[in-house]
Each structure stands twice: as C-alpha cells, then as structure tokens.
Scaffold this motif. Structure first.
Motif, mmCIF file in Angstrom:
data_model
loop_
_atom_site.group_PDB
_atom_site.id
_atom_site.type_symbol
_atom_site.label_atom_id
_atom_site.label_comp_id
_atom_site.label_asym_id
_atom_site.label_seq_id
_atom_site.Cartn_x
_atom_site.Cartn_y
_atom_site.Cartn_z
ATOM 1 N N LYS A 110 0.883 -1.151 -0.060
ATOM 2 C CA LYS A 110 -0.013 0.046 -0.048
ATOM 3 C C LYS A 110 0.926 1.435 0.071
ATOM 4 C CE LYS A 110 -4.029 -2.200 0.253
ATOM 5 N NZ LYS A 110 -4.816 -2.245 -0.966
ATOM 6 N N LEU A 111 1.905 1.246 0.842
ATOM 7 C CA LEU A 111 2.981 2.334 0.667
ATOM 8 C C LEU A 111 3.388 2.523 -0.567
ATOM 9 C CD1 LEU A 111 5.048 2.268 3.901
ATOM 10 C CD2 LEU A 111 3.569 4.062 3.085
ATOM 11 N N THR A 112 3.589 1.683 -1.270
ATOM 12 C CA THR A 112 4.106 1.814 -2.649
ATOM 13 C C THR A 112 3.351 2.161 -3.590
ATOM 14 O OG1 THR A 112 5.695 -0.254 -2.506
ATOM 15 C CG2 THR A 112 4.956 0.399 -4.712
ATOM 16 N N GLU A 113 1.948 2.057 -3.424
ATOM 17 C CA GLU A 113 0.762 2.695 -4.330
ATOM 18 C C GLU A 113 0.918 4.059 -3.972
ATOM 19 O OE1 GLU A 113 -2.979 0.715 -3.914
ATOM 20 O OE2 GLU A 113 -2.089 -1.400 -4.346
ATOM 21 N N THR A 114 0.757 4.554 -2.724
ATOM 22 C CA THR A 114 0.745 6.044 -2.063
ATOM 23 C C THR A 114 1.768 6.733 -2.736
ATOM 24 O OG1 THR A 114 -0.158 5.142 -0.248
ATOM 25 C CG2 THR A 114 0.394 7.392 -0.414
ATOM 26 N N ILE A 115 3.269 6.072 -2.632
ATOM 27 C CA ILE A 115 4.344 6.730 -3.150
ATOM 28 C C ILE A 115 4.434 7.062 -4.688
ATOM 29 C CG2 ILE A 115 6.855 6.700 -3.368
ATOM 30 C CD1 ILE A 115 7.004 5.079 -0.555
ATOM 31 N N MET A 116 3.910 6.137 -5.386
ATOM 32 C CA MET A 116 3.853 6.067 -6.720
ATOM 33 C C MET A 116 2.714 7.062 -7.333
ATOM 34 S SD MET A 116 6.410 4.669 -7.673
ATOM 35 C CE MET A 116 6.098 4.879 -9.324
ATOM 36 N N ASP A 117 1.546 6.852 -6.509
ATOM 37 C CA ASP A 117 0.322 7.504 -7.258
ATOM 38 C C ASP A 117 0.172 9.022 -6.519
ATOM 39 O OD1 ASP A 117 -0.350 5.208 -8.277
ATOM 40 O OD2 ASP A 117 -2.000 4.957 -6.780
ATOM 41 N N VAL A 118 0.983 9.332 -5.364
ATOM 42 C CA VAL A 118 0.875 10.636 -4.635
ATOM 43 C C VAL A 118 2.056 11.364 -5.025
ATOM 44 C CG1 VAL A 118 0.184 12.030 -2.751
ATOM 45 C CG2 VAL A 118 -0.832 9.853 -3.116
ATOM 46 N N PHE A 119 2.981 11.037 -4.364
ATOM 47 C CA PHE A 119 4.238 11.687 -4.382
ATOM 48 C C PHE A 119 5.168 11.720 -5.974
ATOM 49 C CE2 PHE A 119 3.801 10.306 -0.074
ATOM 50 C CZ PHE A 119 3.942 11.564 0.653
ATOM 51 N N ASN A 120 5.192 10.337 -6.359
ATOM 52 C CA ASN A 120 5.791 10.253 -7.581
ATOM 53 C C ASN A 120 5.030 10.857 -8.856
ATOM 54 O OD1 ASN A 120 8.055 9.042 -9.512
ATOM 55 N ND2 ASN A 120 6.125 8.050 -10.459
ATOM 56 N N THR A 121 3.553 10.731 -8.992
ATOM 57 C CA THR A 121 2.953 11.469 -9.935
ATOM 58 C C THR A 121 2.812 13.001 -9.699
ATOM 59 O OG1 THR A 121 1.407 9.807 -9.706
ATOM 60 C CG2 THR A 121 0.423 11.656 -10.724
ATOM 61 N N ALA A 122 2.904 13.479 -8.339
ATOM 62 C CA ALA A 122 2.927 14.894 -8.222
ATOM 63 C C ALA A 122 4.131 15.614 -8.826
ATOM 64 C CB ALA A 122 2.504 15.412 -6.613
ATOM 65 N N GLY A 123 5.294 14.884 -8.530
ATOM 66 C CA GLY A 123 6.604 15.366 -9.034
ATOM 67 C C GLY A 123 6.748 15.233 -10.456
ATOM 68 N N THR A 124 6.286 14.309 -11.134
ATOM 69 C CA THR A 124 6.251 13.951 -12.758
ATOM 70 C C THR A 124 5.433 15.077 -13.194
ATOM 71 O OG1 THR A 124 6.363 11.672 -12.286
ATOM 72 C CG2 THR A 124 6.093 12.443 -14.312
ATOM 73 N N ARG A 125 4.069 15.570 -12.815
ATOM 74 C CA ARG A 125 3.470 16.530 -13.244
ATOM 75 C C ARG A 125 3.975 17.663 -13.074
ATOM 76 N NH1 ARG A 125 -2.504 14.520 -11.221
ATOM 77 N NH2 ARG A 125 -2.775 12.612 -12.826
ATOM 78 N N ALA A 126 4.559 18.106 -12.151
ATOM 79 C CA ALA A 126 5.538 19.406 -12.120
ATOM 80 C C ALA A 126 6.389 19.208 -12.970
ATOM 81 C CB ALA A 126 6.170 19.575 -10.680
ATOM 82 N N ILE A 127 7.157 18.492 -13.344
ATOM 83 C CA ILE A 127 8.224 18.345 -14.404
ATOM 84 C C ILE A 127 7.465 18.294 -15.614
ATOM 85 C CG2 ILE A 127 10.044 16.795 -15.560
ATOM 86 C CD1 ILE A 127 10.634 15.764 -12.760
ATOM 87 N N MET A 128 6.348 17.816 -15.795
ATOM 88 C CA MET A 128 5.521 18.112 -17.231
ATOM 89 C C MET A 128 5.160 19.180 -17.550
ATOM 90 S SD MET A 128 6.219 15.009 -18.749
ATOM 91 C CE MET A 128 4.911 15.177 -19.955
ATOM 92 N N ILE A 129 4.902 19.915 -16.707
ATOM 93 C CA ILE A 129 4.337 21.306 -16.788
ATOM 94 C C ILE A 129 5.617 22.224 -17.340
ATOM 95 C CG2 ILE A 129 3.235 23.443 -15.689
ATOM 96 C CD1 ILE A 129 1.555 21.574 -14.001
ATOM 97 N N GLY A 130 6.509 22.018 -16.612
ATOM 98 C CA GLY A 130 7.738 22.823 -16.838
ATOM 99 C C GLY A 130 8.322 22.501 -18.283
ATOM 100 N N ILE A 131 8.292 21.216 -18.646
ATOM 101 C CA ILE A 131 8.665 20.670 -19.929
ATOM 102 C C ILE A 131 7.669 21.444 -21.101
ATOM 103 C CG2 ILE A 131 8.728 18.675 -21.536
ATOM 104 C CD1 ILE A 131 9.838 17.358 -19.057
ATOM 105 N N ALA A 132 6.481 21.369 -20.684
ATOM 106 C CA ALA A 132 5.501 22.024 -21.638
ATOM 107 C C ALA A 132 5.697 23.380 -21.831
ATOM 108 C CB ALA A 132 4.147 21.566 -21.166
#
Lengths: 422, 245
Positions: free
Chosen positions: B199-221
């Motif tokens: 469950k922790l893995t799911e939380t890390i990937m869905d919340v922290f990792n997704t948030a970080g990736t989206r921030a990078i994606m907005i910057g890239i766009a």
C-alpha cells in the motif's frame, strides 16, 4: 483437417460428465443443444442524426433509443449489436457503414463533405436475427467548422503564454535587468570543456536519438552551438556522433558556424560530426565504443533519450568522464540524475540556450515561461480547492450543484485534453 | 540567404501546424508537412550513408585503433544494402507472379528479414541486456546514504522495490496475523493498513511520484512552448549556427 484423438477423448469425457451431472452446462458449445430459432428483437427508435461538432465537415453522429429488448436482465441477451446503414439523400441503396455493440446507442460516421445522408439502424439478435429497421426522417449534411471550439481553452492558454514570452522579450530588449537563477548544469559547461582541454582529451556531444523534427533535438542543437563555441575558444576537440542523417547535417552547420564565430574556422573538421545509425542499440554500441576507445574527458547528452540513457551514462562514468545531461523525457531523468554529474531537468534543458547565450532578449523568454507556471499553479490550486470543497459539502449534505459544475468545467475543459485527442 | 531560407521555412511550417491544430479544415496540412519531412529525411540518408562509409574507410585506410571494427561495419553495411536492394530471397507477389522485383524486401523469409531477425535483433537484445548490469551499478552509487536527501531516496527505493514483489504482500499478511493475535483487528486495522509495504508503494507512486512528474511535465510543456516560439520568431537562431554570423 487432422483428427486429434486426445481432444476428442477429452471432449467425450466432458460431455459424459455433463450428462451425469445435469446441473453442469456447456450451453454454447455442446452439439445438439441448438437454441430454438430466436424471434427478432424490438427495433431501436427515435433515430437522430447530427453534425459532428468541431470537425472539417466530414463526420455525422447517429443516436437512437435502445431496443426495448436490449436489457440487462435478458439471459441470454436478446440484442447483441446494432447495425448502422446509410445512403445518400439523393438516392441509392442503404449500405452498412458500421456497428455498435449492445447498450451503445451512438455511432460516429466518417462521411464526404457536402453530401446529405439518410440513416437506418437495425438491432441484431442471436442467430443474426434482425429487427425491422428504424430510419431517420430527415437527411443531414455535415457542416464545416472554422474553429475547433473544444480547443478554445488550449488556444487561450497558449496565447497568454506566448504573449507573455514575447512581452518579456521586448522588456528585456529595452534593457530591463532580469534575474535568472543560476543553473549548476549549465555553469559546468565551461568547467567540463576546460577539463577536457587540460587533459588533452576530446569532448563528446550526443544530441539524442530523435530526428530534427523533435523539439528536444532542436534544443540539444542550440546547446551544441554554445558548447562548440566554448570548445573552439579552448582549442579542444569536439566529437558529435548522430543517430539521424538530418541531425548530422544540422549539427555540422551549427558546429562550423560556432567555430567561425569563435574565430577558429581552421580548427573545424567536418568528420568530427558524423552519422552512425538510426537503430537505437546500434547507435549505443557505436557511441559506447567511441567512449571506451577515445576516453573523452567530458560527455554531454542533450536531446531525447530512451533506454540507452543509462548505458551511455554508465559507460562514460566508467571511464571517469565529467557528464552533463539534459532531456525532457521524464522516464529517463532518474537514470541521468543517478549516473551524471549534472542534469538539466525538463525546463532547464529548454532554458539552456538562452542561459548560455546570456543575451537579454533570450533571457526574457524564460521570464515569460514563469507566467505560464503561475497560471498552471493557480489552476491546479483552484481545481484542488473546488474538488475538495465539493467532497466536504457533499458529506455534510449541502447542495453542491454549482461546485460540481465548476469542477467538471475545470477538469473537462480548462484542464482537460482540450480536444487534442481528435 | 543561407540562413534566411531555412528560417522562413521553419517559421512557415511551424505556423501552418499551429493553424492546423485549431482549424479543422486545415487538419490535413500537418500531414503534408510530415510527408515533406519524410522526403527530406529519406534524401538525407544518402548523406548519412556517405558519412558512415567515409569515416570507417578512413579508419581502415589509416589503420587507426580499432580499425577491425570499422571493417566489420563497412562489410555489414554493404552486405545489408546489397541483400536489401537486390531483394534476395524475396518471392514475387501472388497477384503478379511475373513481376519478380515487386515483392517486399522485408517479407518473411527474405534475406533482409533473415539478417534483421538473426543478426540485428540478437545484437540489439545483447546491448539492451547490458542495461540490467548498469541499473545495478547506478543504483549502488545513487542509493548510498551520504546525506539526508540520499537517505530518503534510499528508504523510498527500498519500499518501492520491495512493494513491487510478492514479498511485500507476504510480509504484510504475516504482520497482520501477528497483530491480530494481540489486539482485535477491528480496532487497529483501518488505521495501519495503509502502512503495508504494497500500500505504501501505491501511495508513493500515485501521490508523491505523480505530483513530482506532473510538475516536471508542466515545466517541460512551457519550455517547449517557449523554445518553439523562439525558433518560429527567429529569436533563437543558434540551431542554424551562431547568431553572430
């Protein structure tokens, strides 16, 4: 067809078991268990044909009310699919143009612009038994739209961001001092080239594995221009293996011009910018071979990378090269961060050209990007607040109709795909 | 002129593609641009092939270090070219059996297909498989707990790596069973079930990792928009060479 005794034996056994235990059923497969001829299902009703919005006048949408027999509790299912047929309004025969599965009362049809069409829909049951056809009463002609309304918000945001970039470029041209935060990876360019010069070794520049039509490759080439100029000024050696022929010719032009502007046209050698292969791992083999044989002191990776990123970076790490990477591939960033000395993450990579040039009007474009970031952050925070408030008020039994509408509009229009899926 | 024409072509094509994105009737213009690019890229293949040959023939001629590899490259290149262009092993198409050259050079059983399947693909797979070793060596360096950030990375990676395996579920089940022997699961289960490794893995990937990736994606766009605009407006001409020329 060869007879398969084992399957035959297994099938016989299964039917023997089924016969022994009447509760077991192989209804669809058992021979001799043919269902009685099914009666035709009730036809669909209320056929409506409309122009498909936001297209080039080449699409119509057909909708209907489901057949009365198309119900969940029918077992076996009475309606299996709907067959859509059309004919030009001027005349001709109805021809089947597509199908829609049960419970799906909609079909999108690609048609010729300027022609009006009539449609009819038939419900199809088991044994291909068909209902009477339900026909549209009016011929409908597709209409061309001059603007894709579903991309309106995308267009507005694009205009605002582009406008702010142009505005800040103009501001910078007037001499306004703009602060840009230091980017360590770009500060390291001089250090890396200087180190290569001191060691008497070459500088390797890899512009990614995509063609010149990829914006990352263009950004990589702009960085190459600055790196090549520094290399020329330091009198070092630059090697640029490319994975695409067009990238090779572009890089040759860029490097030659950089040497010229550095006052060292004689130092430029066209053979130092060369083509290896389009194939991903063939290219990796070629570049890593160069690394191991020539042992460059500095390696730059600027462009679009895939699985080869870590192979390149780890090979260069093994020969002790200083490495600077920049890419907009989120999946490859962790590999570069782990293996390289400096990594330009996403927007830093695109800012590299402006940053390295130091030209005021180019730096202005970076400020323009900040406006876009501000808009993005505002919309994200607004969306979070609206959706959170909707959930909280729903739990407490308040009417959340307005909040739901705002949330839906934000997620489906402003923050949605903006019609980019079609 | 050498810079003006490419600059004009880049700007014109770019603006046409922007218009095509918003005007449905112009949607096909983008396809024409792609067709023209493919034609240019195909012509550039000749330049690329010429570069490859000249590079390696020079190495062989000068007997530079590793010239044997260059010999293998040149022989492989020419052999593949001859087999592909000569359509070795290509059968005439069924519809036109009299036209012996009309078959597809890539069809199954052709010489080119054989080279691709039995020479190129294993070699590419070999290169790709090296990645497994490099992932291990890079992870070994990256996951050393030398400061606070690296320690957080190490702990997170440990949780995610373990959480992706059956071991995480097994450990969670064992912990659940042990705890249920002491306290009534109805009391503690709702509060600690999210701490299971899977469950922790799911939380890390869905919340922290997704948030970080989206921030990078907005910057890239935004970076892509800005870079494209600079290229289209001719503000950044460094891809054509230096601005000074």
């Amino acid at each position: 067809m060869p007879h398969h005794p084992t399957r035959h034996g297994l099938g016989t056994l299964l039917f023997a078991v089924a016969a022994t235990f009447p509760g077991l059923s192989f209804a669809d497969d058992a021979p001799g268990d043919a269902a009685p001829p099914a009666s035709p299902p009730a036809p669909p009703t209320d056929i409506v044909v409309e122009d498909r919005p936001d297209d080039a006048g080449d699409g119509l949408v057909v909708r209907w009310t489901l057949s009365k027999d198309d119900t969940e509790d029918a077992d076996p299912r009475t309606v299996l699919k709907y067959v859509v047929e059309r004919k030009p309004a001027k005349g001709g025969e109805f021809e089947q143009v597509g199908e829609s599965t049960y419970k799906q009362p909609e079909f999108e049809d690609e048609v010729d612009h300027g022609t009006a069409y009539l449609y009819r829909v038939v419900a199809v049951g088991r044994g291909d038994v068909r209902s009477p056809a339900a026909e549209s009463t009016e011929a409908v002609q597709p209409v061309l739209q001059w603007f894709n309304g579903r991309r309106a918000w995308f267009g507005i945001l694009l205009l605002v961001v582009c406008g702010s970039v142009v505005y800040f470029i103009q501001i910078a041209r007037r001499g306004t001092d703009l602060y840009i935060r230091p980017i360590a990876g770009l500060e390291a360019v001089d250090e890396a080239v200087g180190r290569a010069t001191e060691m008497g070794k070459s500088v390797l520049f890899v512009p990614g594995i995509q063609d010149i039509n990829d914006i990352q490759t263009v950004a990589g080439i702009t960085v190459l221009s600055r790196v090549a100029r520094t290399v020329a000024e330091y009198d070092a050696e630059l090697v640029v293996p490319t994975a695409r022929s067009l990238v090779m010719t572009t890089a040759q032009e860029t490097v030659e011009a950089a040497y010229l502007s550095a006052g060292r046209p004689d130092a430029y050698r066209e053979d130092d910018v060369y083509y290896l292969t389009d194939e991903q791992f063939g290219y990796v083999a070629g570049v890593t071979g160069t690394m191991v044989r020539d042992e460059p002191a500095a390696c730059f990776y600027m462009g679009a990378f895939y699985a080869e990123s870590l192979i390149l970076a780890e090979t260069a790490n093994s020969i002790g090269a200083i490495q600077v990477a920049g890419t907009a591939m989120p999946s490859q960033l962790p590999f570069f961060v782990a293996a390289c000395d400096y990594t330009l993450i996403g927007e830093e990579f695109f800012a590299a050209s402006a940053y390295l040039s130091g030209e005021a009007h180019q730096l202005g474009s970076l400020k323009g990007q900040d406006v876009g970031k501000g808009i993005g952050a505002t919309l994200v925070v607004l969306g979070c607040l609206v959706l959170t408030a909707t959930t909280l008020f729903t739990v407490r039994g308040f009417d959340v109709g307005l909040l739901t509408a705002i949330g839906d509009y934000l997620t489906q229009n402003v923050l949605g795909d903006g019609g980019l899926s079609r | 002129m050498k810079r003006t024409v490419p600059l004009f072509l880049a700007a014109a094509t770019g603006f046409v593609l922007i218009v095509a994105s918003f005007v449905p009737a112009a949607g096909s213009w983008g396809k024409y641009a792609v067709d023209w690019f493919n034609i240019l890229a195909a012509l550039a293949f000749v330049l690329g092939g010429g570069s490859l040959l000249s590079q390696h023939l020079k190495k062989i001629s000068d007997q530079q270090a590793g010239w044997g590899y260059s010999l293998v490259t040149v022989v492989s290149f020419l052999a593949t070219l001859v087999v592909g262009l000569g359509k070795f092993g290509v059968a005439p198409p069924t519809l036109h059996p009299d036209k012996v050259w009309a078959g597809d050079y890539k069809e199954a059983g052709s010489g080119f297909s054989w080279i691709f399947d039995y020479l190129y693909t294993p070699l590419a797979a070999t290169m790709f498989s090296i990645l497994a070793c490099f992932v291990a060596s890079a992870a070994f360096r990256a996951f050393r707990a030398k400061n606070v950030e690296a320690t957080i990375l190490l702990v997170t990676a440990f949780i995610v790596l373990l959480g992706r395996t059956y071991a995480a579920i097994w450990i969670g089940d064992q912990a659940d069973w042990l705890a249920s022997q002491v306290v009534d699961p109805a009391i503690w289960h709702p509060y600690v079930t999210g701490l299971r490794l899977d469950k922790l893995t799911e939380t890390i990937m869905d919340v922290f990792n997704t948030a970080g990736t989206r921030a990078i994606m907005i910057g890239i766009a935004l970076g892509i928009v800005s870079t494209s605009l600079k290229v289209l407006l001719g503000v950044d001409r460094s891809y054509l060479g230096s601005d000074d020329r």
